[in-house]
Scaffold this motif. Structure first.
Motif, PDB file in Angstrom:
ATOM      1  N   GLY A   1       4.387   4.996 -13.283  1.00  0.00           N
ATOM      2  CA  GLY A   1       3.427   5.267 -12.231  1.00  0.00           C
ATOM      3  C   GLY A   1       4.007   4.963 -10.865  1.00  0.00           C
ATOM      4  O   GLY A   1       5.013   4.255 -10.734  1.00  0.00           O
ATOM      5  N   GLU A   2       3.351   5.463  -9.824  1.00  0.00           N
ATOM      6  CA  GLU A   2       3.908   5.348  -8.470  1.00  0.00           C
ATOM      7  C   GLU A   2       3.980   3.912  -7.957  1.00  0.00           C
ATOM      8  O   GLU A   2       4.738   3.625  -7.019  1.00  0.00           O
ATOM      9  N   ARG A   3       3.228   2.979  -8.565  1.00  0.00           N
ATOM     10  CA  ARG A   3       3.258   1.599  -8.076  1.00  0.00           C
ATOM     11  C   ARG A   3       4.086   0.682  -8.976  1.00  0.00           C
ATOM     12  O   ARG A   3       4.097  -0.531  -8.776  1.00  0.00           O
ATOM     13  N   VAL A   4       4.782   1.243  -9.939  1.00  0.00           N
ATOM     14  CA  VAL A   4       5.619   0.435 -10.833  1.00  0.00           C
ATOM     15  C   VAL A   4       6.910   0.064 -10.114  1.00  0.00           C
ATOM     16  O   VAL A   4       7.591   0.927  -9.541  1.00  0.00           O
ATOM     17  N   THR A   5       7.239  -1.223 -10.137  1.00  0.00           N
ATOM     18  CA  THR A   5       8.443  -1.712  -9.460  1.00  0.00           C
ATOM     19  C   THR A   5       9.424  -2.417 -10.404  1.00  0.00           C
ATOM     20  O   THR A   5      10.592  -2.600 -10.049  1.00  0.00           O
ATOM     21  N   ARG A   6       8.967  -2.790 -11.584  1.00  0.00           N
ATOM     22  CA  ARG A   6       9.800  -3.611 -12.466  1.00  0.00           C
ATOM     23  C   ARG A   6      10.728  -2.798 -13.350  1.00  0.00           C
ATOM     24  O   ARG A   6      11.753  -3.309 -13.816  1.00  0.00           O
TER      25      ARG A   6
END
Length: 343
Positions: A85-90
């Motif tokens: 998803g667009e807010r995944v950073t890990r």
């Protein structure tokens, strides 16, 4: 996508292969292309709705009253991140991961969803996917319970049901902390649990570990992975300030845990498990340093899902039963030209 689904509760043959929609990741979700999962005791309970005494109503609330709430079983997964998803950073597409999906299930399918803040971690380096997934269910469950006690070098720990998925992990995790581990299992599994770190083995078929007539406080911690070591039965074997970690228990064990702890001064821990990424990462660190190894009884292809459930239902598996969803992904060789890549 192809998945093993069940639309009613019952015997293994209620599970069948079907084509279902591939899930779409939300803003903080990862979509995992699943290479391997396991068929666990939890899958057996969810499919059959056979649960410890008194937990029938709670099982219906969680699993579904008339039909399954989650039609795809599988509490764990090892695979490759397909999309985020667009807010995944890990994590990023292409990352190799292991995940504990928990009560949401979904591992017995070609793709599974999990939130980035849930129990997901990078796969142990150099470990095959089917080996890595065998660490997840038993390892994270055993770790969650062991987090509730302080096990120091020399502590005396008994693991009841030491040869199952949770038991083999509990033996190794306790041994890694320096404990002296007594394993209760069938005689045929004595060599296995000894290799995992047990210093003593009790054959449950010939000796009742709880029937010590002297009532000697023999253990600092008892880990019950079977459900037959009630607090009343074993508390005299637990040292003052010690604990019974009841991984499987009935409604009475859950409801009276706090009062028994208060009256005895010995911890009875029978509450549910919170699955955390930190615990998975701990398991990975142990695996990478060869202090935790997967125990696999046998493996099945997804098309053999009914046979896998039948084997788990028999109740005699050693470690994990792996379910292969797809073949191991191809990894381009990084070896210099003209040299073979190491095995």
């Amino acid at each position: 996508m192809r998945a093993a689904v069940y639309r009613r509760f019952g015997a293994p043959d209620v599970v069948e292969l079907a084509e279902i929609p591939t899930p779409t990741p939300g803003p903080t979700d990862l979509l995992i292309k699943v290479v391997a999962s396991t068929v666990s005791a939890a899958d057996h309970r969810a499919r059959s709705r056979e649960v410890p005494t008194g937990l029938g109503l709670l099982a219906k609330v969680g699993l579904g009253f008339f039909r399954p709430r989650h039609r795809v079983l599988g509490m764990d997964a090892a695979g490759v991140v397909e999309a985020v998803g667009e807010r995944v950073t890990r994590f990023n597409p292409g990352d190799e991961v292991i995940a504990m999906l928990g009560g949401a299930f979904g591992g017995h399918a070609e793709y599974a969803l999990i939130g980035q803040d849930r129990a997901i971690a990078a796969k142990p380096a150099g470990m095959a996917f089917d080996e890595a997934v065998a660490l997840v269910f038993g390892g994270i469950t055993a770790r969650a319970y062991l987090n509730r006690v302080d096990i120091r070098p020399g502590a005396r720990v008994l693991v009841n049901g030491a040869s199952g998925a949770v038991g083999t992990a509990a033996v190794q995790l306790a041994a890694a902390l320096g404990a002296q581990v007594t394993a209760v299992c069938a005689a045929r599994n004595a060599e296995l649990v000894t290799a995992l770190g047990a210093s003593r083995v009790i054959d449950y078929a010939t000796e009742d570990f709880a029937a010590d007539p002297a009532g000697i406080a023999t253990y600092d911690v008892i880990i019950d992975c079977v459900g037959n070591a009630s607090f009343d039965r074993v508390q005299r074997l637990i040292a003052p300030g010690g604990a019974l970690l009841a991984i499987i228990t009935d409604l009475d064990g859950i409801l009276r845990a706090k009062s028994r702890t208060r009256r005895s001064g010995k911890l009875l821990s029978a509450s549910g498990v919170e699955y955390r990424a930190d615990d998975l990462e701990y398991l990975v660190s142990l695996a990478d340093s060869d202090r935790l190894r997967p125990v696999i009884d046998r493996s099945y292809d997804l098309a053999e899902i009914v046979a896998a459930h039948r084997f788990v239902d028999a109740g005699h598996k050693r470690g994990a039963v792996v379910l292969r969803i797809v073949g191991e992904p191809h990894r381009p060789s990084a070896a210099p030209e003209g040299k073979a890549e190491p095995d």
